[in-house]
Design a protein around this motif. Structure first.
Motif, PDB file in Angstrom:
ATOM      1  N   GLY A 187      27.185 -15.840   0.925  1.00 42.69           N
ATOM      2  CA  GLY A 187      26.843 -17.116   0.329  1.00 42.69           C
ATOM      3  C   GLY A 187      26.697 -17.162  -1.177  1.00 42.69           C
ATOM      4  O   GLY A 187      27.211 -18.086  -1.817  1.00 42.69           O
ATOM      5  N   THR A 228      23.987 -12.158   6.822  1.00 44.24           N
ATOM      6  CA  THR A 228      25.376 -12.576   6.604  1.00 44.24           C
ATOM      7  C   THR A 228      25.454 -13.678   5.555  1.00 44.24           C
ATOM      8  O   THR A 228      26.351 -13.668   4.703  1.00 44.24           O
ATOM      9  CB  THR A 228      26.009 -13.040   7.938  1.00 44.24           C
ATOM     10  OG1 THR A 228      25.851 -12.008   8.909  1.00 44.24           O
ATOM     11  CG2 THR A 228      27.483 -13.338   7.767  1.00 44.24           C
ATOM     12  N   LEU A 229      24.526 -14.623   5.580  1.00 41.79           N
ATOM     13  CA  LEU A 229      24.491 -15.670   4.551  1.00 41.79           C
ATOM     14  C   LEU A 229      24.227 -15.059   3.184  1.00 41.79           C
ATOM     15  O   LEU A 229      24.872 -15.417   2.196  1.00 41.79           O
ATOM     16  CB  LEU A 229      23.424 -16.715   4.891  1.00 41.79           C
ATOM     17  CG  LEU A 229      23.251 -17.861   3.887  1.00 41.79           C
ATOM     18  CD1 LEU A 229      24.555 -18.623   3.693  1.00 41.79           C
ATOM     19  CD2 LEU A 229      22.151 -18.806   4.364  1.00 41.79           C
ATOM     20  N   TRP A 230      23.311 -14.116   3.106  1.00 36.20           N
ATOM     21  CA  TRP A 230      23.000 -13.451   1.844  1.00 36.20           C
ATOM     22  C   TRP A 230      24.196 -12.634   1.341  1.00 36.20           C
ATOM     23  O   TRP A 230      24.443 -12.550   0.145  1.00 36.20           O
ATOM     24  CB  TRP A 230      21.781 -12.554   2.021  1.00 36.20           C
ATOM     25  CG  TRP A 230      21.425 -11.811   0.781  1.00 36.20           C
ATOM     26  CD1 TRP A 230      20.729 -12.255  -0.304  1.00 36.20           C
ATOM     27  CD2 TRP A 230      21.773 -10.453   0.490  1.00 36.20           C
ATOM     28  NE1 TRP A 230      20.623 -11.275  -1.246  1.00 36.20           N
ATOM     29  CE2 TRP A 230      21.257 -10.148  -0.781  1.00 36.20           C
ATOM     30  CE3 TRP A 230      22.473  -9.472   1.191  1.00 36.20           C
ATOM     31  CZ2 TRP A 230      21.413  -8.900  -1.381  1.00 36.20           C
ATOM     32  CZ3 TRP A 230      22.630  -8.231   0.598  1.00 36.20           C
ATOM     33  CH2 TRP A 230      22.104  -7.966  -0.662  1.00 36.20           C
ATOM     34  N   TYR A 275      28.326 -26.076   3.801  1.00 38.14           N
ATOM     35  CA  TYR A 275      27.534 -25.389   4.817  1.00 38.14           C
ATOM     36  C   TYR A 275      27.231 -26.335   5.981  1.00 38.14           C
ATOM     37  O   TYR A 275      27.423 -25.989   7.150  1.00 38.14           O
ATOM     38  CB  TYR A 275      26.250 -24.885   4.164  1.00 38.14           C
ATOM     39  CG  TYR A 275      25.315 -24.127   5.061  1.00 38.14           C
ATOM     40  CD1 TYR A 275      25.415 -22.750   5.183  1.00 38.14           C
ATOM     41  CD2 TYR A 275      24.310 -24.782   5.776  1.00 38.14           C
ATOM     42  CE1 TYR A 275      24.533 -22.042   5.989  1.00 38.14           C
ATOM     43  CE2 TYR A 275      23.436 -24.074   6.581  1.00 38.14           C
ATOM     44  CZ  TYR A 275      23.557 -22.713   6.685  1.00 38.14           C
ATOM     45  OH  TYR A 275      22.693 -22.014   7.489  1.00 38.14           O
ATOM     46  N   ASN A 305      21.874 -13.537  10.972  1.00 36.22           N
ATOM     47  CA  ASN A 305      22.410 -14.717  10.290  1.00 36.22           C
ATOM     48  C   ASN A 305      22.035 -14.749   8.815  1.00 36.22           C
ATOM     49  O   ASN A 305      22.874 -15.032   7.956  1.00 36.22           O
ATOM     50  CB  ASN A 305      21.941 -16.003  10.979  1.00 36.22           C
ATOM     51  CG  ASN A 305      22.797 -16.362  12.156  1.00 36.22           C
ATOM     52  OD1 ASN A 305      23.930 -15.936  12.287  1.00 36.22           O
ATOM     53  ND2 ASN A 305      22.248 -17.174  13.038  1.00 36.22           N
ATOM     54  N   VAL A 365      31.067 -20.093   5.885  1.00 39.16           N
ATOM     55  CA  VAL A 365      30.901 -19.529   4.542  1.00 39.16           C
ATOM     56  C   VAL A 365      31.705 -18.231   4.419  1.00 39.16           C
ATOM     57  O   VAL A 365      32.329 -17.976   3.389  1.00 39.16           O
ATOM     58  CB  VAL A 365      29.403 -19.306   4.220  1.00 39.16           C
ATOM     59  CG1 VAL A 365      29.224 -18.531   2.922  1.00 39.16           C
ATOM     60  CG2 VAL A 365      28.677 -20.642   4.154  1.00 39.16           C
ATOM     61  N   ALA A 410      22.267 -20.676  12.920  1.00 36.76           N
ATOM     62  CA  ALA A 410      23.074 -21.011  11.750  1.00 36.76           C
ATOM     63  C   ALA A 410      24.432 -20.316  11.763  1.00 36.76           C
ATOM     64  O   ALA A 410      25.175 -20.405  10.788  1.00 36.76           O
ATOM     65  CB  ALA A 410      22.307 -20.629  10.490  1.00 36.76           C
ATOM     66  N   SER A 411      24.780 -19.660  12.842  1.00 43.32           N
ATOM     67  CA  SER A 411      25.996 -18.839  12.874  1.00 43.32           C
ATOM     68  C   SER A 411      27.256 -19.613  12.540  1.00 43.32           C
ATOM     69  O   SER A 411      28.117 -19.119  11.799  1.00 43.32           O
ATOM     70  CB  SER A 411      26.161 -18.193  14.251  1.00 43.32           C
ATOM     71  OG  SER A 411      25.046 -17.420  14.579  1.00 43.32           O
ATOM     72  N   VAL A 464      21.564 -21.079  -1.371  1.00 41.99           N
ATOM     73  CA  VAL A 464      21.500 -19.976  -0.404  1.00 41.99           C
ATOM     74  C   VAL A 464      20.046 -19.580  -0.177  1.00 41.99           C
ATOM     75  O   VAL A 464      19.601 -19.431   0.968  1.00 41.99           O
ATOM     76  CB  VAL A 464      22.334 -18.760  -0.875  1.00 41.99           C
ATOM     77  CG1 VAL A 464      22.055 -17.540  -0.009  1.00 41.99           C
ATOM     78  CG2 VAL A 464      23.812 -19.096  -0.873  1.00 41.99           C
ATOM     79  N   ILE A 522      27.363 -20.290   8.814  1.00 43.16           N
ATOM     80  CA  ILE A 522      27.491 -19.044   8.056  1.00 43.16           C
ATOM     81  C   ILE A 522      28.884 -18.440   8.222  1.00 43.16           C
ATOM     82  O   ILE A 522      29.458 -17.912   7.263  1.00 43.16           O
ATOM     83  CB  ILE A 522      26.384 -18.063   8.464  1.00 43.16           C
ATOM     84  CG1 ILE A 522      25.036 -18.627   7.987  1.00 43.16           C
ATOM     85  CG2 ILE A 522      26.627 -16.677   7.905  1.00 43.16           C
ATOM     86  CD1 ILE A 522      23.834 -17.934   8.546  1.00 43.16           C
TER      87      ILE A 522
END
Length: 192
Positions: free
Chosen positions: A84, A79-81, A100, A76, A131, A124-125, A18, A128
Motif C-alpha cells: 500500500g 499485505t496492505l503495509w 481501495y 491482511n 492494491v 479486507a482481503s 494506509v 488489499i
C-alpha cells in the motif's frame, strides 16, 4: 535482483491513508475481541446474503474492516503495509482510498454472484489484493520473498494468487463457509 524499495524520486509523503486503514481495522478488531465478540461484530458489520433486501447497505463497505480472527487481521494488514504505501505515494491518499474501496466493492460483487450462500463476508482481503494488483501493474519486476524465503517477481506473485483464487472459487463454489475466494478474485479484477 531487486527488492521492494522506495525510489528516491518518489514523493516523500507519509502514506496516511494506509496507516488510517490499518488503524481502523485494528481498532475494529480490538472492539470485536474485547467488547462485542466475533459473531456479533460479523452480524452487525459483515455482509450477509439478505443485506440488500433488508436495506443494510452499509455492510457493502463495513465488511472490509471486520476480520475473522487475529491471524486473518495480521495477514491482511501485513499485505496492505507491504504494497500500500508505495501505491499511495504514487497516487495520493484520496485516489488510493477510493481505489481501495472500489476493490472492496468488486470483492463484494463477486462474492454475491459466485458464493452467495457462503456465510457472512468479512475481511479486507479483496481490497488489499486489488492494491497488490496495482503494485504489480506499476512495479512488475520488483521482487518479494515468497513465504519469506523464495525471491519472486511481484507480477508472478499476483498471477499465482489470481490462479489460486480462481481455482478455489470453482472448487469451493458450493461451500457454505470458509474463505471467500470469489471475493478475493473480485477485488483483484476490480483492481485491474
Amino acid at each position: 535482483m531487486s527488492y521492494v524499495t522506495y525510489d528516491e524520486f518518489e514523493s516523500a509523503r507519509t502514506p496516511s491513508a494506509v496507516y488510517w486503514l490499518i488503524g481502523l481495522c485494528v481498532a475494529v478488531y480490538f472492539v470485536q475481541a474485547t467488547l462485542v465478540g466475533d459473531a456479533n461484530m460479523a452480524n452487525w458489520l459483515g455482509y450477509a446474503a439478505g443485506d440488500l433486501q433488508s436495506r443494510s447497505l452499509w455492510t457493502l463497505v463495513t465488511y472490509m474492516f471486520v476480520h475473522g480472527g487475529l491471524v486473518h487481521l495480521l495477514l491482511n494488514m501485513w499485505t496492505l503495509w507491504l504494497f500500500g504505501p508505495r501505491v499511495e505515494r504514487s497516487w495520493g491518499a484520496s485516489t488510493f482510498t477510493w481505489y481501495y474501496l472500489w476493490c472492496g466493492l468488486g470483492g463484494w460483487a463477486f462474492h454475491a454472484m459466485f458464493q452467495p450462500n457462503a456465510g457472512i463476508l468479512v475481511g479486507a482481503s479483496a481490497a488489499i489484493l486489488g492494491v497488490a494488483v496495482a503494485y504489480a501493474s506499476r512495479w512488475p519486476d520488483d521482487e518479494v520473498l515468497f513465504f519469506g524465503v523464495v525471491p519472486m517477481k511481484v507480477k508472478w506473485l499476483v498471477v499465482f494468487m489470481a490462479l489460486i483464487n480462481i481455482t478455489m472459487t470453482v472448487i469451493d463454489s458450493g461451500s457454505t463457509g470458509g474463505t471467500a475466494y470469489a471475493a478475493h478474485f473480485g477485488g483483484m479484477l476490480a483492481g485491474w
